[in-house]
Design a protein around this motif. Structure first.
Motif, PDB file in Angstrom:
ATOM      1  N   ILE A   1      21.086 -21.441  25.560  1.00 56.25           N
ATOM      2  CA  ILE A   1      19.844 -21.364  26.340  1.00 56.25           C
ATOM      3  C   ILE A   1      19.423 -22.729  26.886  1.00 56.25           C
ATOM      4  O   ILE A   1      18.691 -22.801  27.873  1.00 56.25           O
ATOM      5  N   THR A   2      19.909 -23.805  26.274  1.00 54.94           N
ATOM      6  CA  THR A   2      19.590 -25.142  26.779  1.00 54.94           C
ATOM      7  C   THR A   2      20.709 -25.705  27.648  1.00 54.94           C
ATOM      8  O   THR A   2      20.579 -26.814  28.178  1.00 54.94           O
ATOM      9  N   SER A   3      21.771 -24.943  27.830  1.00 59.79           N
ATOM     10  CA  SER A   3      22.877 -25.352  28.685  1.00 59.79           C
ATOM     11  C   SER A   3      22.495 -25.196  30.160  1.00 59.79           C
ATOM     12  O   SER A   3      21.780 -24.260  30.533  1.00 59.79           O
ATOM     13  N   SER A   4      22.984 -26.083  30.992  1.00 61.89           N
ATOM     14  CA  SER A   4      22.686 -25.987  32.428  1.00 61.89           C
ATOM     15  C   SER A   4      23.348 -24.770  33.065  1.00 61.89           C
ATOM     16  O   SER A   4      22.943 -24.322  34.139  1.00 61.89           O
ATOM     17  N   SER A   5      24.346 -24.205  32.397  1.00 63.32           N
ATOM     18  CA  SER A   5      25.039 -23.026  32.926  1.00 63.32           C
ATOM     19  C   SER A   5      24.733 -21.767  32.107  1.00 63.32           C
ATOM     20  O   SER A   5      25.543 -20.848  32.047  1.00 63.32           O
TER      21      SER A   5
END
Length: 146
Positions: free
Chosen positions: A134-138
Motif C-alpha cells: 500500500i505504500t509502494s508507488s506501484s
C-alpha cells in the motif's frame, strides 16, 4: 441480547444477516479477521479512516486474513455481501457511497489474492506485506483521498 450485540447486528446489511444465520461458525471467523485487520490498521496508521489509505489497508488485511480462516471463495462471499449497501448520496468524508463501495470491492480482491498467495504467513507478516504494497508507488490498492 446485550446492547453491543444489537448494535453489531443492526449495522449488518440484510445480505450479511442472512449469511450469518446460514453460516454462524464462519461468521465468527470473519469477525476474528475483522478484529485482526482493525488492530493492524490502528498499529500501522494510528487510526482507522474512511476512504483513505488506512481504509484500503484495513479492507486488504481483512480479506487477506479471511482465506486462511474460511477459504478464498467464502471470503469473497462475506466481503461482497458486506458491501451490499445503499449507495445513494455521500459518505461522511464527502465522497460518493458508490465510490466507497467500488474502492472496497477492489481492495477486498487485492487483499484476498495476497492472503491466498501467503497462506503460511503470520498475521504480522500479512500486515507487513499489505503495508509494503500500500505504500509502494506501484500499489494495486486504491483510495479516494489521503
Amino acid at each position: 441480547m446485550n446492547p453491543r450485540t444489537v448494535d453489531i447486528w443492526n449495522a449488518l446489511t440484510e445480505s450479511e444477516k442472512k449469511l450469518c444465520i446460514r453460516d454462524p461458525f464462519d461468521t465468527l471467523k470473519v469477525n476474528t479477521a475483522k478484529t485482526i485487520a482493525t488492530s493492524k490498521t490502528e498499529a500501522k496508521f494510528g487510526f482507522t479512516g474512511l476512504g483513505d489509505r488506512s481504509d484500503a489497508f484495513r479492507h486488504g488485511d481483512w480479506n487477506a486474513e479471511m482465506p486462511v480462516l474460511i477459504g478464498k471463495e467464502k471470503a469473497e462471499l462475506f466481503a461482497t455481501v458486506h458491501e451490499d449497501k445503499d449507495v445513494i448520496g455521500n459518505e461522511s468524508d464527502g465522497y460518493p457511497k458508490a465510490a466507497h463501495r467500488d474502492m472496497d470491492l477492489h481492495n477486498n480482491e487485492v487483499g484476498r489474492c495476497i492472503g491466498a498467495d501467503n497462506k503460511q504467513a503470520s498475521e504480522d507478516d500479512i500486515a507487513d506485506i499489505i503495508y509494503n504494497e500500500i505504500t509502494s508507488s506501484s500499489t494495486q490498492f486504491i483510495w479516494l483521498h489521503e
